[in-house]
Motif scaffolding. Structure first.
Motif, PDB file in Angstrom:
ATOM      1  N   THR A 314      -1.165  13.475   8.791  1.00 26.28           N
ATOM      2  CA  THR A 314      -1.038  12.059   8.409  1.00 26.28           C
ATOM      3  C   THR A 314      -1.278  11.180   9.622  1.00 26.28           C
ATOM      4  N   HIS A 315      -2.000  10.101   9.356  1.00 27.10           N
ATOM      5  CA  HIS A 315      -2.229   9.098  10.382  1.00 27.10           C
ATOM      6  C   HIS A 315      -1.523   7.840   9.900  1.00 27.10           C
ATOM      7  N   ASP A 316      -0.929   7.084  10.837  1.00 23.15           N
ATOM      8  CA  ASP A 316      -0.114   5.934  10.469  1.00 23.15           C
ATOM      9  C   ASP A 316      -0.798   5.020   9.465  1.00 23.15           C
ATOM     10  N   GLN A 317      -2.074   4.719   9.709  1.00 24.63           N
ATOM     11  CA  GLN A 317      -2.721   3.740   8.852  1.00 24.63           C
ATOM     12  C   GLN A 317      -3.759   4.336   7.900  1.00 24.63           C
ATOM     13  N   LEU A 318      -4.422   5.418   8.323  1.00 27.00           N
ATOM     14  CA  LEU A 318      -5.458   5.994   7.458  1.00 27.00           C
ATOM     15  C   LEU A 318      -4.869   6.876   6.361  1.00 27.00           C
ATOM     16  N   GLY A 319      -3.605   7.244   6.510  1.00 29.61           N
ATOM     17  CA  GLY A 319      -2.981   8.082   5.492  1.00 29.61           C
ATOM     18  C   GLY A 319      -3.256   9.560   5.740  1.00 29.61           C
ATOM     19  N   GLU A 320      -3.355  10.329   4.654  1.00 31.20           N
ATOM     20  CA  GLU A 320      -3.502  11.775   4.807  1.00 31.20           C
ATOM     21  C   GLU A 320      -4.961  12.175   4.973  1.00 31.20           C
ATOM     22  N   LEU A 321      -5.194  13.146   5.848  1.00 33.99           N
ATOM     23  CA  LEU A 321      -6.540  13.689   6.012  1.00 33.99           C
ATOM     24  C   LEU A 321      -6.436  15.207   5.939  1.00 33.99           C
TER      25      LEU A 321
END
Lengths: 355, 257
Positions: A314-321
């Motif tokens: 998870t990235h703070d702003q991009l969400g899940e990858l």
């Protein structure tokens, strides 16, 4: 393309309000292995039925070389067909099943016998010639169906999800065999499936259908590496999607702004004004110690698949990858909660146009 | 295995039911061997005189022959029509064909007396009263549902892609039906043929309504025998029929194993 063996022009088929085929144009080259791929309800089976002659399109035409066959009954089209449920004749032996198309064509008995033996050998079923279809396994029945559909040397072989009733391992084996058979015989194959692996592994060309329309067509690698829409990117393999805005363009490279990240994307022929999203294949993402790559993230979940390891970060702003990396070269030992960093190369991103 | 009360109870019950079903049939056997000239158990000794009488009586033999040939014609007609109907419905498989299937089985649902009255009224207008053709037509109508039901059952599990496969392989619609669908339906057609024959051979109510003197089937002859003179030949005929049925059933069972 040289003169196509089969061409569909502007085909429309409506069922009530629904367009099963919505102005479809398709050319099939002689000797090609063409796959019609799409989810259920996409119109792929309708298109195949129209080509086979089981349904008649409301509008448009179908040509076999220079002969119009839009309204011709199936028996006058000379296409072999293989079905999901095998559709062998239950009251006939394997031999009689394979001989059937030759018998209705009133070929001499000696020729029929020779050709049946030849076709059964082609699919390694010679020793089962005197069995009844019910005595064979699913894979064997489908081999017989294949021999039957090829025995009269059809111009085109139509295959309607022929492997979906078989188990996974057999399916993989038969994919190799079908491809080998195609290369050996040079007959044109039109193959319908909803299984992207089958489509990718066998086809010369894949046509992706959605809601009765052709979304995109091309060679497997071309479609996989350069999907034009999010639908194709997601249907053929898995993709991460990132909403972006292109801030500037120089030398075929977009400078993209996403929430909390900036990166460059190869334009790959897309025009900056149309691009609002990029697709990223999970296997193109790199996973590393914090600070080594440009995007900080946290591991959320890990799934171990033997040869590969799938990691959701998870990235703070991009969400899940989704990241997919070969197990043997994961630099770190990912586990839930671990802070990591992720990155990718400029050419890994595929700019998408809106569907 | 120890015999529990439960098992004893149900085994006794099962045998009682078998006895209830079979005994009335078996009663005709001693009656047929009676030495008296009226229906009753043998008095002094067993006698085959009523069997001799059957085989020497032109009326009985003629009635038997009438029933057989009418039954065969009915079975043939009903099999052809019922099979065509069932195959047609199988191909269509739409709402209309589902309704048609229900309409076709109404002869089973309507009480025989009501049906026979209908036959009578119609056959008078058509001039079919007291003719073999009239009996054949009536019996064919009564036998049709049995044929179509058994053919439907035989086709129920047939892959719907099979006719498509045949067409794509170069067979016309007719070739597809004759070479692929009819062979698949064959067990159902044969069952239907036997059923249709039995329906016709057995039928009495319709025959009593639509025939007078010229056409007499075996059931009608038996019926009149009971009415007129209580002739034990009836018991002999009945015994012969039971034996014949047992033989046919045994052959059928042997062929299956």
């Amino acid at each position: 393309m040289t003169t196509p063996i089969l061409s569909v022009r502007n085909a429309v088929k409506r069922y009530g309000q629904v367009h099963a085929l919505d102005h479809v144009d398709l050319d099939v080259a002689d000797g090609e292995f063409l796959t019609l791929l799409g989810p259920s309800g996409s119109g792929k089976t309708t298109l195949l039925s129209a080509i086979a002659g089981f349904i008649r399109p409301d509008e448009g035409s179908i040509h076999l070389r220079d002969r119009e066959i839009t309204a011709a009954p199936p028996e006058q089209r000379d296409f072999g067909m293989v079905f999901q449920g095998y559709a062998l004749f239950p009251t006939m032996t394997v031999r009689d099943n394979v001989a059937f198309p030759l018998k209705v064509r009133r070929r001499p008995a000696a020729e029929i016998a020779a050709r049946v033996t030849e076709c059964l050998a082609l699919v390694q079923m010679e020793q089962y010639a005197d069995r009844m279809p019910q005595q064979l396994s699913g894979g064997q029945q489908q081999r017989v169906a294949l021999a039957r559909a090829l025995s009269f040397k059809p111009q085109v072989l139509l295959l309607d999800e022929p492997l979906s009733a078989l188990d996974k391992k057999l399916r993989a084996d038969l994919q190799w065999e079908l491809k080998a058979l195609h290369d050996q015989l040079g007959v044109t194959f039109i193959y319908v499936t909803h299984d992207q692996d089958e489509a990718l592994s066998m086809s010369d060309r894949i046509v992706i259908l959605r809601d009765g329309k052709i979304q995109q067509q091309g060679a497997p690698g071309e479609l996989y590496n350069r999907p034009r829409t999010a639908f194709v990117a997601d249907f053929l393999g898995k993709s991460n999607f990132i909403d972006v805005s292109v801030s500037s363009e120089a030398d075929g490279v977009f400078h993209c702004q996403a929430k909390g990240a900036q990166f460059e994307v190869d334009a790959k022929g897309a025009s900056a004004s149309q691009v609002s999203r990029v697709a990223l294949r999970p296997e193109r993402l790199r996973l590393a110690e914090p600070g080594q790559e440009f995007l900080p993230a946290t591991v959320k979940q890990v799934s171990y698949l033997g040869e590969r390891c799938q990691v959701i970060v998870t990235h703070d702003q991009l969400g899940e990858l989704l990241v997919s990396c070969p197990t043997w070269k994961t630099g770190i030992n990912p586990r839930a909660g671990l802070p990591v960093s992720i990155g990718w190369d400029r050419d890994a991103c595929v700019p998408l146009t809106n569907d | 295995m120890p015999l529990s009360t439960f098992r004893i109870f149900f085994q006794t019950g099962a045998w009682l039911i078998v006895a209830f079903l079979v005994l009335p049939l078996l009663v005709v056997v001693p009656v047929s061997l009676t030495d008296t000239s009226y229906i009753g158990l043998p008095k002094e000794h067993l006698s085959l005189q009523h069997y001799v009488n059957y085989f020497n009586s032109p009326e009985w033999l003629h009635a038997t022959w009438t029933s057989i040939w009418i039954g065969l014609v009915v079975a043939t007609c009903a099999s052809a029509l019922g099979t065509s109907f069932a195959i047609g419905c199988w191909f269509l498989s739409d709402k209309a064909s589902a309704i048609a299937r229900w309409v076709l089985i109404t002869p089973i649902l309507v009480p025989p007396v009501v049906q026979s009255l209908g036959f009578y009224r119609f056959w008078v207008k058509l001039g079919l009263i007291d003719t073999s053709a009239g009996v054949i037509l009536a019996h064919t109508l009564l036998a049709l549902p049995y044929v179509s039901i058994s053919v439907f059952a035989a086709l129920a599990n047939l892959d719907r892609n099979i006719p498509r496969a045949a067409r794509s392989l170069g067979a016309s619609v007719w070739q597809t039906v004759l070479a692929v669908i009819v062979p698949a339906a064959k067990p159902g057609i044969l069952t239907g043929f036997v059923f249709a024959f039995i329906v016709s051979f057995d039928e009495i109510v319709g025959v009593l309504f639509i025939t007078v003197r010229r056409v007499t089937t075996l059931p009608k002859q038996i019926w009149e025998g009971i009415q007129d003179n209580i002739d034990p030949t009836i018991a002999a005929v009945a015994t012969l029929l039971v034996i014949l049925t047992l033989i046919v059933t045994a052959i059928g069972a042997l062929r299956r194993t």
